[in-house]
Design a protein around this motif. Structure first.
Motif, PDB file in Angstrom:
ATOM      1  N   PRO A 161       0.814  -1.225   0.000  1.00 24.16           N
ATOM      2  CA  PRO A 161       0.000   0.000   0.000  1.00 24.16           C
ATOM      3  C   PRO A 161       0.846   1.274   0.000  1.00 24.16           C
ATOM      4  N   ILE A 162       1.940   1.269   0.741  1.00 27.58           N
ATOM      5  CA  ILE A 162       2.809   2.440   0.792  1.00 27.58           C
ATOM      6  C   ILE A 162       3.551   2.592  -0.531  1.00 27.58           C
ATOM      7  N   ARG A 163       4.055   1.474  -1.053  1.00 27.88           N
ATOM      8  CA  ARG A 163       4.745   1.526  -2.350  1.00 27.88           C
ATOM      9  C   ARG A 163       3.823   2.038  -3.441  1.00 27.88           C
ATOM     10  N   THR A 164       2.589   1.555  -3.459  1.00 32.13           N
ATOM     11  CA  THR A 164       1.634   1.975  -4.484  1.00 32.13           C
ATOM     12  C   THR A 164       1.401   3.483  -4.435  1.00 32.13           C
ATOM     13  N   ALA A 165       1.308   4.016  -3.235  1.00 30.66           N
ATOM     14  CA  ALA A 165       1.101   5.459  -3.093  1.00 30.66           C
ATOM     15  C   ALA A 165       2.321   6.240  -3.561  1.00 30.66           C
ATOM     16  N   ILE A 166       3.507   5.750  -3.250  1.00 31.84           N
ATOM     17  CA  ILE A 166       4.737   6.444  -3.634  1.00 31.84           C
ATOM     18  C   ILE A 166       4.950   6.401  -5.143  1.00 31.84           C
ATOM     19  N   GLN A 167       4.646   5.262  -5.758  1.00 29.54           N
ATOM     20  CA  GLN A 167       4.888   5.123  -7.199  1.00 29.54           C
ATOM     21  C   GLN A 167       3.821   5.807  -8.046  1.00 29.54           C
ATOM     22  N   LYS A 168       2.681   6.111  -7.465  1.00 23.51           N
ATOM     23  CA  LYS A 168       1.537   6.615  -8.229  1.00 23.51           C
ATOM     24  C   LYS A 168       1.867   7.801  -9.124  1.00 23.51           C
ATOM     25  N   PRO A 169       2.500   8.864  -8.620  1.00 27.06           N
ATOM     26  CA  PRO A 169       2.762  10.005  -9.520  1.00 27.06           C
ATOM     27  C   PRO A 169       3.722   9.662 -10.658  1.00 27.06           C
ATOM     28  N   TYR A 170       4.626   8.731 -10.415  1.00 27.12           N
ATOM     29  CA  TYR A 170       5.567   8.338 -11.463  1.00 27.12           C
ATOM     30  C   TYR A 170       4.841   7.601 -12.593  1.00 27.12           C
ATOM     31  N   LEU A 171       3.962   6.677 -12.232  1.00 27.73           N
ATOM     32  CA  LEU A 171       3.218   5.943 -13.247  1.00 27.73           C
ATOM     33  C   LEU A 171       2.132   6.815 -13.877  1.00 27.73           C
ATOM     34  N   GLN A 172       1.571   7.717 -13.082  1.00 27.24           N
ATOM     35  CA  GLN A 172       0.546   8.618 -13.607  1.00 27.24           C
ATOM     36  C   GLN A 172       1.109   9.482 -14.732  1.00 27.24           C
ATOM     37  N   ALA A 173       2.364   9.858 -14.606  1.00 31.13           N
ATOM     38  CA  ALA A 173       3.000  10.700 -15.627  1.00 31.13           C
ATOM     39  C   ALA A 173       3.141   9.976 -16.954  1.00 31.13           C
ATOM     40  N   LEU A 174       3.072   8.646 -16.919  1.00 30.91           N
ATOM     41  CA  LEU A 174       3.215   7.848 -18.139  1.00 30.91           C
ATOM     42  C   LEU A 174       1.879   7.371 -18.692  1.00 30.91           C
ATOM     43  N   LYS A 175       0.813   7.729 -17.999  1.00 23.32           N
ATOM     44  CA  LYS A 175      -0.510   7.194 -18.322  1.00 23.32           C
ATOM     45  C   LYS A 175      -0.967   7.543 -19.727  1.00 23.32           C
ATOM     46  N   SER A 176      -0.666   8.733 -20.180  1.00 23.38           N
ATOM     47  CA  SER A 176      -1.189   9.197 -21.471  1.00 23.38           C
ATOM     48  C   SER A 176      -0.464   8.584 -22.666  1.00 23.38           C
ATOM     49  N   GLU A 177       0.690   7.974 -22.443  1.00 21.71           N
ATOM     50  CA  GLU A 177       1.434   7.390 -23.551  1.00 21.71           C
ATOM     51  C   GLU A 177       0.691   6.181 -24.111  1.00 21.71           C
ATOM     52  N   LYS A 178       0.611   6.087 -25.404  1.00 22.94           N
ATOM     53  CA  LYS A 178      -0.183   5.044 -26.062  1.00 22.94           C
ATOM     54  C   LYS A 178       0.638   3.814 -26.443  1.00 22.94           C
ATOM     55  N   ASN A 179       1.722   3.622 -25.764  1.00 20.78           N
ATOM     56  CA  ASN A 179       2.543   2.450 -26.039  1.00 20.78           C
ATOM     57  C   ASN A 179       3.212   2.003 -24.738  1.00 20.78           C
ATOM     58  N   MET A 202       5.876  -4.431 -12.901  1.00 22.86           N
ATOM     59  CA  MET A 202       4.674  -5.211 -13.200  1.00 22.86           C
ATOM     60  C   MET A 202       3.424  -4.344 -13.137  1.00 22.86           C
ATOM     61  N   ASP A 203       3.360  -3.440 -12.188  1.00 20.03           N
ATOM     62  CA  ASP A 203       2.208  -2.528 -12.105  1.00 20.03           C
ATOM     63  C   ASP A 203       2.123  -1.637 -13.339  1.00 20.03           C
ATOM     64  N   TYR A 204       3.279  -1.219 -13.831  1.00 20.13           N
ATOM     65  CA  TYR A 204       3.309  -0.417 -15.055  1.00 20.13           C
ATOM     66  C   TYR A 204       2.750  -1.222 -16.230  1.00 20.13           C
ATOM     67  N   LEU A 205       3.183  -2.466 -16.369  1.00 19.36           N
ATOM     68  CA  LEU A 205       2.700  -3.311 -17.459  1.00 19.36           C
ATOM     69  C   LEU A 205       1.206  -3.572 -17.354  1.00 19.36           C
ATOM     70  N   ILE A 206       0.751  -3.831 -16.153  1.00 14.77           N
ATOM     71  CA  ILE A 206      -0.684  -4.089 -15.953  1.00 14.77           C
ATOM     72  C   ILE A 206      -1.503  -2.864 -16.343  1.00 14.77           C
ATOM     73  N   ALA A 207      -1.017  -1.692 -15.969  1.00 11.29           N
ATOM     74  CA  ALA A 207      -1.717  -0.448 -16.305  1.00 11.29           C
ATOM     75  C   ALA A 207      -1.736  -0.215 -17.814  1.00 11.29           C
ATOM     76  N   LYS A 208      -0.740  -0.750 -18.509  1.00  8.19           N
ATOM     77  CA  LYS A 208      -0.602  -0.534 -19.949  1.00  8.19           C
ATOM     78  C   LYS A 208      -1.002  -1.750 -20.788  1.00  8.19           C
TER      79      LYS A 208
END
Length: 217
Positions: A38-56, A78-84
């Protein structure tokens, strides 16, 4: 390195007691920073959010994260891949195989298989042939991947492939294989208990597999 700041942020949140416990839980196969999910997910959120709009999917990012020795960074990958995952293509299997064959343990194998391979199974017809090729190797974890590739399949489950995946591994003495056989049957039993009853009746399963498979019957 793109994620060096994230790594530093996670290190600042490290809990030494949790670090020891997390490493012990994973049989000391990997070093941990000591940050629970839960703590890791909160910390990583802004980093992955910044990549959300990329279409690849940027595989450079995935492997940058995967090359860290600490397990939490693998979880971020893995969370990045799942999101994408909707941007996955049939050309991505080679890269996924690299993930499945390095830093191997049940947590990464099961996450990648259930969320990534499981998604691709119903998107790309070539998935079955690729899984059969992986299953034919001596790699226990790739065999497990084949067996649990349809965990989330529910009514879409390809029973012919499920039968192949299980029966080709029936004589295994490996705990993680026999557990996977039972797990795959247990999940499908939620949708089609009669099929699973018949399968158990018609095949000689390891006691662990049978116990797991019968949970909802």
């Amino acid at each position: 390195m793109m994620f060096s700041q994230l790594y530093n942020d996670l290190c600042l949140a490290s809990n030494p007691e949790k670090k020891v416990a997390m490493e012990k839980y994973m049989k000391n196969n990997f070093p941990f920073i000591g940050v629970q999910n839960p703590i890791r997910t909160a910390i990583q959120k802004p980093y992955l959010q910044a990549l959300k709009s990329e279409k690849n999917i940027d595989w450079k990012i995935v492997f940058e994260l995967w090359n860290y020795k600490e397990r939490e960074m693998h979880y971020v990958a893995m969370d990045y891949l799942i999101a994408k995952k909707k941007h996955l293509t049939a050309n991505d299997f080679d890269n996924i195989l690299k993930l499945l064959t390095s830093h191997q343990w049940w947590d990464s194998i099961d996450t990648i298989t259930s969320h990534i391979i499981g998604y691709m199974f119903y998107q790309f017809p070539e998935t079955k042939a690729i899984l059969k090729k992986w299953n034919a190797t001596d790699d226990m974890w790739l065999k497990r991947t084949t067996i649990i590739s349809q965990l989330k399949g529910k009514e879409k489950t390809d029973t012919a492939f499920l039968t192949y995946a299980i029966t080709s591994n029936l004589n295994s003495k490996e705990f993680f294989i026999n557990k996977a056989i039972g797990w795959s049957l247990r999940e499908y039993a939620k949708k089609n208990p009669e099929w699973v009853r018949q399968f158990i009746s018609n095949h000689t399963l390891a006691s662990l597999s049978k116990k797991e498979a019968s949970k909802y019957l």
